[in-house]
Design an enzyme around this catalytic site. Structure first.
Site, PDB file in Angstrom:
ATOM      1  N   ASP A 173       0.855  -1.189   0.000  1.00 60.45           N
ATOM      2  CA  ASP A 173       0.000   0.000   0.000  1.00 60.45           C
ATOM      3  C   ASP A 173       0.897   1.248   0.000  1.00 60.45           C
ATOM      4  O   ASP A 173       1.863   1.331   0.771  1.00 60.45           O
ATOM      5  CB  ASP A 173      -0.868  -0.040   1.263  1.00 60.45           C
ATOM      6  N   HIS A 215      -7.780   9.612   4.199  1.00 62.78           N
ATOM      7  CA  HIS A 215      -7.398   8.558   5.139  1.00 62.78           C
ATOM      8  C   HIS A 215      -7.743   8.948   6.575  1.00 62.78           C
ATOM      9  O   HIS A 215      -7.799  10.124   6.904  1.00 62.78           O
ATOM     10  CB  HIS A 215      -5.886   8.308   5.055  1.00 62.78           C
ATOM     11  N   HIS A 249      -9.589   4.732  -2.087  1.00 62.89           N
ATOM     12  CA  HIS A 249      -8.863   4.771  -0.812  1.00 62.89           C
ATOM     13  C   HIS A 249      -9.738   5.475   0.219  1.00 62.89           C
ATOM     14  O   HIS A 249     -10.772   6.053  -0.117  1.00 62.89           O
ATOM     15  CB  HIS A 249      -7.555   5.553  -0.983  1.00 62.89           C
ATOM     16  N   SER A 287     -11.726   4.458   2.509  1.00 59.15           N
ATOM     17  CA  SER A 287     -13.125   4.015   2.404  1.00 59.15           C
ATOM     18  C   SER A 287     -13.699   3.461   3.696  1.00 59.15           C
ATOM     19  O   SER A 287     -14.697   2.735   3.666  1.00 59.15           O
ATOM     20  CB  SER A 287     -13.247   2.957   1.303  1.00 59.15           C
ATOM     21  N   ASN A 345     -10.219   0.287  -0.163  1.00 61.97           N
ATOM     22  CA  ASN A 345      -9.233   0.245   0.933  1.00 61.97           C
ATOM     23  C   ASN A 345      -9.858   0.573   2.279  1.00 61.97           C
ATOM     24  O   ASN A 345     -10.468   1.642   2.443  1.00 61.97           O
ATOM     25  CB  ASN A 345      -8.127   1.272   0.659  1.00 61.97           C
TER      26      ASN A 345
HETATM   27  P1  13P Z   1      -9.233   4.420   5.802  1.00 61.94           P
HETATM   28  O1  13P Z   1      -8.386   5.259   6.709  1.00 61.94           O
HETATM   29  O2  13P Z   1     -10.513   5.112   5.434  1.00 61.94           O
HETATM   30  O3  13P Z   1      -9.495   3.076   6.375  1.00 61.94           O
HETATM   31  O4  13P Z   1      -8.437   4.205   4.445  1.00 61.94           O
HETATM   32  C1  13P Z   1      -7.404   3.256   4.348  1.00 61.94           C
HETATM   33  C2  13P Z   1      -6.667   3.360   3.076  1.00 61.94           C
HETATM   34  O5  13P Z   1      -7.095   3.984   2.111  1.00 61.94           O
HETATM   35  C3  13P Z   1      -5.358   2.666   2.997  1.00 61.94           C
HETATM   36  O6  13P Z   1      -4.661   2.962   1.824  1.00 61.94           O
END
Ligand code: 13P
Length: 349
Positions: free
Chosen positions: A83, A189, A223, A225, A266
Site C-alpha cells: 500500500d 485517510h 482509498h 473508504s 481500501n
Molecule cells: P481508511 O483510513 O478510510 O481506512 O483508508 C485506508 C486506506 O485507504 C489505505 O490505503
C-alpha cells in the site's frame, strides 16, 4: 495455492460486478481476522501492508505470516499488496519479497507528503510498471491526491483539495499502463473524514463515473473508504476513549462506486476502531486482566466481524472459488503478449 495476482482478482471482480476490500495489516491477529472473515464469507482476499506496517512488523515476519495464511486457507485466493509505495525502491523491495501487487503512489514525492508534478508521477509509475509486469506483478497508481495522513503518508488536508482530473487520469493510464488506478474523489485517510453526516453530494461520483467510462479496463480504487461507524466510535468513548464526533464514507456510496468501476476498496481505520474498542472494553471493565490473550481474542473477533460485513457489502462474498488462480509467471506472459494491456477508450468522452 500460491499467492494470486491482484490483477486476476480484480479482473474476476469486474466480470462479477463486485468490489474487493483491501484490508491493511501490521500483525498476526489482523491477518487471522481477515482470513477467518474470508472463510466465513467464502471471499477472495487482498491483504495490504503500508511502509509503516513493513517497518513495524519487519518484512520477513509479515510476509511469512501471509505465507502461513496461504497455507492454512488453501481455498481462499490471496493477493499481497504494497500500500502507498513512495518510491521505485519500495515497490522493488516488495516485489523481491514476493508481494503480488504494488501501489506506486507517485501523486506525492518520495517524502510521502509533498504533491508531485504529473510528469514526475508518470515517470516513477511507468518505471515500476516496467519492473513489475515482466514479473507478473500488478501495479496500482494514483492520480489526484487523497486527503488526510495514514502511517505518516499523506498530504493532509481535506479530500476535496486535489480531485482527479478525468483527462489526466486517461493520459496517466495510457502512459503508465497501470492495472489499477486510485483516484481522488473526496475521500481521505483516517477517522476524521467529514465533520457532518455526508449526503450523496459529498463525494465526486460524477468524476468517478466519467473516468470509468473512459478507462473501462483500468480497475478503479477507492482509498479512505472506512465508514467510521458510530457504534465503533461509541465503544471506544464508552470505555475511556476521546474520539471527536466524525463521519466516514457511507457504504451506499462505496456500492455506487462499485457499480461504476471501483474494484478495490481500501479499509484500515474501521478495523483499527474495532480492535481498539474491544481492547478498551476488556481493560476498562476487567482491570485485573493482564494476559494479552484476554483482550487480543475479542479484538481479533471484533475485526473479523467488521471485515466479514464489508466483504458481504462489497459483494466479494461467495466468490472465493469461482476461478482457478493463474500462476504469476503466466500473468507475466499476458503482459508480454499484450493480452493484459489496459488500453483506455479515449474516444468515448
Ligand atoms: P481508511 O483510513 O478510510 O481506512 O483508508 C485506508 C486506506 O485507504 C489505505 O490505503
Amino acid at each position: 495455492m500460491p499467492l494470486v495476482s491482484m490483477r486476476q482478482l480484480l479482473d474476476e471482480a469486474a466480470k462479477g460486478g463486485y468490489g474487493v476490500g483491501a484490508f491493511n495489516v501490521n500483525d498476526m491477529e489482523q491477518i487471522q481476522a481477515i482470513m477467518e472473515a474470508a472463510k466465513q464469507t467464502n471471499s477472495p482476499v487482498i491483504i495490504q501492508a503500508s511502509r509503516g506496517a513493513r517497518q513495524f512488523a519487519q518484512d520477513k515476519f509479515l510476509f511469512h505470516l501471509i505465507l502461513a495464511a496461504n497455507e492454512l486457507y488453501p481455498e481462499i485466493p490471496i493477493a499481497m499488496h504494497q500500500d502507498h509505495g513512495n518510491s521505485f525502491e519500495t515497490c522493488k523491495s516488495a516485489i523481491e519479497l514476493g508481494y503480488t501487487s504494488v501501489m506506486m503512489d507517485g501523486s506525492l514525492k518520495e517524502d510521502g507528503k509533498t504533491p508531485s508534478t504529473f510528469e514526475e508521477n508518470v515517470e516513477v509509475t511507468r518505471r515500476v510498471v516496467e519492473f513489475a509486469h515482466p514479473r507478473g506483478v500488478t501495479v496500482e497508481g494514483e492520480i489526484g491526491v487523497l486527503g488526510g495522513v495514514e502511517d505518516g503518508h499523506g498530504a493532509g488536508g481535506s479530500g476535496l483539495d486535489h480531485i482527479t482530473d478525468p483527462d489526466q487520469a486517461v493520459e496517466f493510464a495510457e502512459r503508465t499502463g497501470v492495472d489499477a488506478l486510485a483516484i481522488a474523489i473526496g475521500t481521505s485517510h483516517g477517522a476524521y473524514k467529514f465533520t457532518k453526516k455526508p449526503d450523496g453530494s459529498v463525494l465526486k461520483m460524477d468524476v468517478l463515473i466519467a473516468i470509468h467510462k473512459r478507462l473501462p479496463h483500468t480497475h478503479l480504487v477507492m482509498h479512505g473508504s472506512s465508514s467510521v461507524p458510530k457504534d465503533l466510535q461509541d465503544i471506544i468513548n464508552q470505555y475511556g476513549g476521546k474520539l471527536k464526533e466524525t463521519w466516514g464514507v457511507p457504504v451506499e456510496e462505496i456500492q455506487l462506486g462499485i457499480r461504476n468501476g471501483v474494484r478495490k476498496v481500501n479499509v484500515d481505520t474501521d478495523n483499527r476502531l474495532a480492535i481498539t474498542g474491544a481492547i478498551r472494553k476488556v481493560l476498562w471493565t476487567q482491570p485485573e486482566k493482564f494476559d494479552p490473550r484476554d483482550y487480543m481474542k475479542p479484538a481479533r473477533e471484533a475485526m473479523q466481524k467488521v471485515v466479514a460485513q464489508r466483504m458481504t457489502e462489497f459483494g466479494q462474498a461467495g466468490h472465493a472459488g469461482d476461478y482457478k488462480p493463474i500462476p504469476i509467471t503466466e500473468i507475466a506472459k499476458g503482459y508480454a503478449d499484450g493480452s493484459l494491456a489496459t488500453r483506455p477508450l479515449v474516444a468515448a468522452k
